[in-house]
Design a protein around this motif. Structure first.
Motif, PDB file in Angstrom:
ATOM      1  N   VAL A   1       0.845  -1.201   0.000  1.00 12.51           N
ATOM      2  CA  VAL A   1       0.000   0.000   0.000  1.00 12.51           C
ATOM      3  C   VAL A   1       0.884   1.257   0.000  1.00 12.51           C
ATOM      4  N   ALA A   2       1.951   1.220   0.794  1.00  8.82           N
ATOM      5  CA  ALA A   2       2.864   2.366   0.817  1.00  8.82           C
ATOM      6  C   ALA A   2       3.497   2.575  -0.546  1.00  8.82           C
ATOM      7  N   GLU A   3       3.769   1.495  -1.244  1.00  9.86           N
ATOM      8  CA  GLU A   3       4.380   1.641  -2.574  1.00  9.86           C
ATOM      9  C   GLU A   3       3.454   2.342  -3.559  1.00  9.86           C
ATOM     10  N   VAL A   4       2.180   1.936  -3.587  1.00 14.24           N
ATOM     11  CA  VAL A   4       1.282   2.612  -4.540  1.00 14.24           C
ATOM     12  C   VAL A   4       1.038   4.058  -4.108  1.00 14.24           C
ATOM     13  N   CYS A   5       0.996   4.289  -2.796  1.00 13.02           N
ATOM     14  CA  CYS A   5       0.787   5.660  -2.326  1.00 13.02           C
ATOM     15  C   CYS A   5       1.989   6.544  -2.660  1.00 13.02           C
ATOM     16  N   THR A   6       3.186   6.018  -2.490  1.00  8.21           N
ATOM     17  CA  THR A   6       4.389   6.782  -2.825  1.00  8.21           C
ATOM     18  C   THR A   6       4.436   7.056  -4.323  1.00  8.21           C
ATOM     19  N   ASP A   7       4.038   6.042  -5.109  1.00  5.22           N
ATOM     20  CA  ASP A   7       4.004   6.210  -6.553  1.00  5.22           C
ATOM     21  C   ASP A   7       3.035   7.349  -6.926  1.00  5.22           C
ATOM     22  N   LEU A   8       1.842   7.332  -6.340  1.00  9.80           N
ATOM     23  CA  LEU A   8       0.866   8.393  -6.623  1.00  9.80           C
ATOM     24  C   LEU A   8       1.386   9.753  -6.144  1.00  9.80           C
ATOM     25  N   ALA A   9       2.014   9.769  -4.969  1.00  6.79           N
ATOM     26  CA  ALA A   9       2.520  11.039  -4.434  1.00  6.79           C
ATOM     27  C   ALA A   9       3.551  11.646  -5.381  1.00  6.79           C
ATOM     28  N   GLN A  10       4.409  10.789  -5.930  1.00  5.29           N
ATOM     29  CA  GLN A  10       5.418  11.292  -6.871  1.00  5.29           C
ATOM     30  C   GLN A  10       4.761  11.772  -8.167  1.00  5.29           C
ATOM     31  N   GLN A  11       3.711  11.090  -8.583  1.00  5.94           N
ATOM     32  CA  GLN A  11       2.989  11.550  -9.782  1.00  5.94           C
ATOM     33  C   GLN A  11       2.353  12.917  -9.526  1.00  5.94           C
ATOM     34  N   MET A  12       1.826  13.094  -8.314  1.00  7.56           N
ATOM     35  CA  MET A  12       1.224  14.395  -7.971  1.00  7.56           C
ATOM     36  C   MET A  12       2.281  15.496  -7.990  1.00  7.56           C
ATOM     37  N   LEU A  13       3.443  15.201  -7.419  1.00  2.00           N
ATOM     38  CA  LEU A  13       4.518  16.186  -7.431  1.00  2.00           C
ATOM     39  C   LEU A  13       4.930  16.547  -8.848  1.00  2.00           C
ATOM     40  N   GLY A  14       5.019  15.519  -9.692  1.00  2.00           N
ATOM     41  CA  GLY A  14       5.438  15.765 -11.060  1.00  2.00           C
ATOM     42  C   GLY A  14       4.432  16.578 -11.845  1.00  2.00           C
ATOM     43  N   ASP A  15       3.196  16.631 -11.338  1.00  2.00           N
ATOM     44  CA  ASP A  15       2.111  17.312 -12.048  1.00  2.00           C
ATOM     45  C   ASP A  15       1.619  18.527 -11.261  1.00  2.00           C
ATOM     46  N   ALA A  16       2.362  18.949 -10.238  1.00  2.00           N
ATOM     47  CA  ALA A  16       1.896  20.063  -9.393  1.00  2.00           C
ATOM     48  C   ALA A  16       1.736  21.329 -10.221  1.00  2.00           C
ATOM     49  N   GLU A  17       0.713  22.070  -9.876  1.00  2.00           N
ATOM     50  CA  GLU A  17       0.314  23.224 -10.682  1.00  2.00           C
ATOM     51  C   GLU A  17       1.471  24.184 -10.961  1.00  2.00           C
ATOM     52  N   GLY A  18       1.746  24.361 -12.227  1.00  2.00           N
ATOM     53  CA  GLY A  18       2.732  25.354 -12.641  1.00  2.00           C
ATOM     54  C   GLY A  18       4.166  25.000 -12.326  1.00  2.00           C
ATOM     55  N   SER A  19       4.392  23.823 -11.739  1.00  2.00           N
ATOM     56  CA  SER A  19       5.746  23.523 -11.259  1.00  2.00           C
ATOM     57  C   SER A  19       6.698  23.201 -12.399  1.00  2.00           C
ATOM     58  N   THR A  20       7.978  23.548 -12.189  1.00  2.00           N
ATOM     59  CA  THR A  20       9.033  23.153 -13.124  1.00  2.00           C
ATOM     60  C   THR A  20      10.103  22.331 -12.407  1.00  2.00           C
ATOM     61  N   LYS A  21       9.990  22.259 -11.056  1.00  2.00           N
ATOM     62  CA  LYS A  21      10.984  21.519 -10.274  1.00  2.00           C
ATOM     63  C   LYS A  21      10.293  20.612  -9.263  1.00  2.00           C
ATOM     64  N   THR A  22      10.842  19.422  -9.074  1.00  2.00           N
ATOM     65  CA  THR A  22      10.458  18.559  -7.964  1.00  2.00           C
ATOM     66  C   THR A  22      11.641  18.553  -7.001  1.00  2.00           C
ATOM     67  N   ILE A  23      11.371  18.973  -5.763  1.00  2.88           N
ATOM     68  CA  ILE A  23      12.460  19.259  -4.828  1.00  2.88           C
ATOM     69  C   ILE A  23      12.386  18.329  -3.625  1.00  2.88           C
ATOM     70  N   ALA A  24      13.437  17.550  -3.414  1.00  3.78           N
ATOM     71  CA  ALA A  24      13.530  16.679  -2.236  1.00  3.78           C
ATOM     72  C   ALA A  24      14.340  17.407  -1.173  1.00  3.78           C
ATOM     73  N   ILE A  25      13.710  17.622  -0.027  1.00  2.00           N
ATOM     74  CA  ILE A  25      14.400  18.295   1.083  1.00  2.00           C
ATOM     75  C   ILE A  25      14.691  17.246   2.140  1.00  2.00           C
ATOM     76  N   GLN A  26      15.940  16.858   2.222  1.00  2.13           N
ATOM     77  CA  GLN A  26      16.332  15.811   3.162  1.00  2.13           C
ATOM     78  C   GLN A  26      17.031  16.453   4.361  1.00  2.13           C
ATOM     79  N   VAL A  27      16.485  16.200   5.530  1.00  4.62           N
ATOM     80  CA  VAL A  27      17.092  16.713   6.757  1.00  4.62           C
ATOM     81  C   VAL A  27      17.727  15.545   7.490  1.00  4.62           C
ATOM     82  N   VAL A  28      19.002  15.643   7.779  1.00  2.60           N
ATOM     83  CA  VAL A  28      19.701  14.583   8.525  1.00  2.60           C
ATOM     84  C   VAL A  28      20.279  15.191   9.799  1.00  2.60           C
TER      85      VAL A  28
END
Lengths: 387, 387
Positions: free
Chosen positions: A247-274
């Protein structure tokens, strides 16, 4: 295949005329069983749309036989009359399928504060019932829930460690992608044998690591809904961890599709905090950075303006010392110990994907939050959305 | 007249070459006394620029004789070397004026994460000292602290209840206008007789009701500084409430000028929350609305999308019931009891000024926060700022 990939599900998508464009706007997903266990997570917004209020009640017994979804209107902030509309929609589906209205979830998306045209919606639902299929219906349903999404979003996975189970999903969401959940509707189906309590844990964990790690524009919708329905038609009961992972895999897949299609966006940005003292600290820092309009504009302009990252981190209550912060952008450590590091001109931001790494140097926790850039396309789309 | 309107102050503005444009970029304000009491408030960002760290120390004894300000570089996130640059700048001013470096405040604004070119800055400071005047210097100083400000911002008030006191001020700020303070530098001068403790209370109260009620883009700067200096040259000690009112008046005046000049903005939006259980609740609600990108885009498009107001209110923890919320836009009650009220088409958003009134119907507190719309101009300006 979307939600009809697992055995035991039919779906349909049709045009009821809710959208001025005449595009499909009503979707229906039906669980033919033999089981009907279900679970869901909903927006944390305190202003909740009528369909959210309804579906929470419908899910109280851990059972759902159908989900009816419409685009072209959110049915939010519509008062008791709007709730009655949702109720009538569920009754209409129930009557057509000879099931109880309490087993019908309702999801709506579109403009807030406007009543749904029931004279169009109910005939559309009738049409959807007539069009239910185990094949093309899955794709048609995914198509019908689009609003500003430029593409339909679906995902399917099959179990491997314990073979025999399929998980399918469809989702929509391209703005108001926010802290708890995106402005999004997601239906996940599976033919696994699972009880409602298991599904509840699975859908919460899957959302936590997928949709709740997306923060496109910081805006939290009134309608967010993620539903998980299990037909049991495979006859296979997966170990809970395996089911949750699928279930997490399909949800992550959909989440990435949403990011790739976000309104007006030209960048998908991963913010990793360590190096965070806690996951909560890491999330607070990552979300603060993800919501910084000045940084999001800079990234749109291919400008590695790391000072705006530090300014965003500095607004949080997380444990860190300002003079210990490190920031890398696409692998170049532009900030070392809170001061300039490598030459910012070495950073290449020309690709869609941007990776920002922030080391708080306090503890061992790490977390990644995903966001988009802020563009004139976003401004245009959202200044012209309802007019 | 700006900061030189009150007796006892000289100022200057000059071009040191920090800005590629060659525009003025160094300002100096000198308090010639007889008194030198001072107070200040600073950004709440935990990542603080070197000049903020320095000036906090300089103010510890409640005394300042001079303020040196530069645009063309924030000297933030520059590490120990950046702090040494600020220290050297203060020493340079002190030496030229024969005062102690600990009586010199330093303010910087511009790009974060870049060292200041000291070989240009120090000669510029020398030039500013040579150009000090009680007349035109005030306007020149206000001019020299501009960054993306399209106009210089100054304000002057004279006391009336107890005549004889003048308060003058200059400020800069056009983006990163945020929760605590805007990205702004403000110097307020007065010839009133007042001790540091009185000034401290006055500048805190004045900031609370002016700059802290402005939230242009939700971004909190690393350099925000508001300083209040009293020369005592009038020989008049105002009642504290009167002095506070005067300081609040010039601060409110500057805050409104900043709003009117906010980057890319086409609307100045007053968000008034009434019926709140507490001021904190009212502020939380107003700020949440002020930071909602979707609403800010809608207002740019003259779209009275009140659903986005409710969606923003719903993300707060303030006391309210969703089905009791009322929202008016420019006097038209578009939302009544959480549902549609008057026709949204009655709302005229064509003027720059927009008034949003939110009634929580819980208590008797009210608060107003000011913001701007989100425009392609803002996106453009902030995606091209440093490049």
């Amino acid at each position: 295949m979307s939600v009809t990939a697992p055995r035991g599900f039919r779906a349909a998508g049709t045009a009821a005329g809710l959208k001025p464009s005449g595009n499909p706007d009503v979707a229906l997903v039906v669980n033919d069983g033999p089981a009907d266990a279900a679970a869901g997570v909903f927006t944390r917004n305190r202003v909740q749309a009528a369909p959210v209020l309804w579906t929470r009640q419908a899910l109280a017994d851990g059972r759902l036989r159908a989900v009816v979804l419409n685009s072209g209107g959110a049915n939010a902030c519509t008062g008791p009359a709007g709730f009655a509309d949702t109720h009538a929609t569920a009754e209409h589906v129930a009557s057509a399928l000879s099931i109880g209205a309490g087993d019908v979830a309702v999801c709506s998306t579109g403009l807030i504060g406007v009543r749904l045209p029931m004279d169009l919606l109910l005939p559309g639902v009738t049409k959807a019932v007539a069009g239910l299929s185990t094949g093309a219906g899955g794709a048609e349903a995914a198509e019908a829930i689009r609003t500003t999404d430029t593409v339909a979003k679906t995902a399917v996975r099959t179990s491997t460690a314990t073979p025999g189970v399929i998980v399918g999903a469809m989702g929509k969401g391209a703005a108001m992608l926010a802290p708890s959940l995106a402005t999004m509707l997601v239906v996940v189906t599976t033919d696994a044998v699972a009880d409602a309590a298991t599904l509840d844990r699975a859908v919460r964990e899957a959302s936590r690591v997928s949709f709740e790690r997306v923060d496109s524009d910081g805006c939290l919708s009134t309608n967010d809904t993620v539903l998980l329905l299990a037909s049991g038609a495979s006859g296979v009961a997966l170990p809970e961890a395996e089911l949750t992972d699928l279930v997490a895999e399909v949800c992550t897949d959909l989440a990435q599709q949403m990011l790739g299609d976000a309104e007006g966006s030209t960048k998908t940005i991963a913010i990793q905090v360590v190096g965070a003292a806690s996951e909560a600290d890491g999330l607070e820092v990552a979300r603060s950075v993800a919501r910084n309009n000045l940084l999001k504009c800079a990234l749109y302009g291919n400008d590695p303006n790391w000072g705006r990252v530090l300014a965003a981190v500095g607004t949080t209550q997380a444990a860190f010392e300002p003079d210990a912060l490190d920031v890398s952008m696409n692998g170049v450590q532009v900030c070392r110990a809170g001061a300039p590091g490598e030459d910012r001109d070495l950073v290449d931001l020309s690709a869609r994907r941007i990776d920002i790494l922030i080391d708080l140097h306090v503890g061992g926790e790490e977390v990644t939050v995903w966001t988009n850039d802020l563009t004139d396309g976003y401004v245009h789309e959202n200044s012209a959305y309802s007019t």
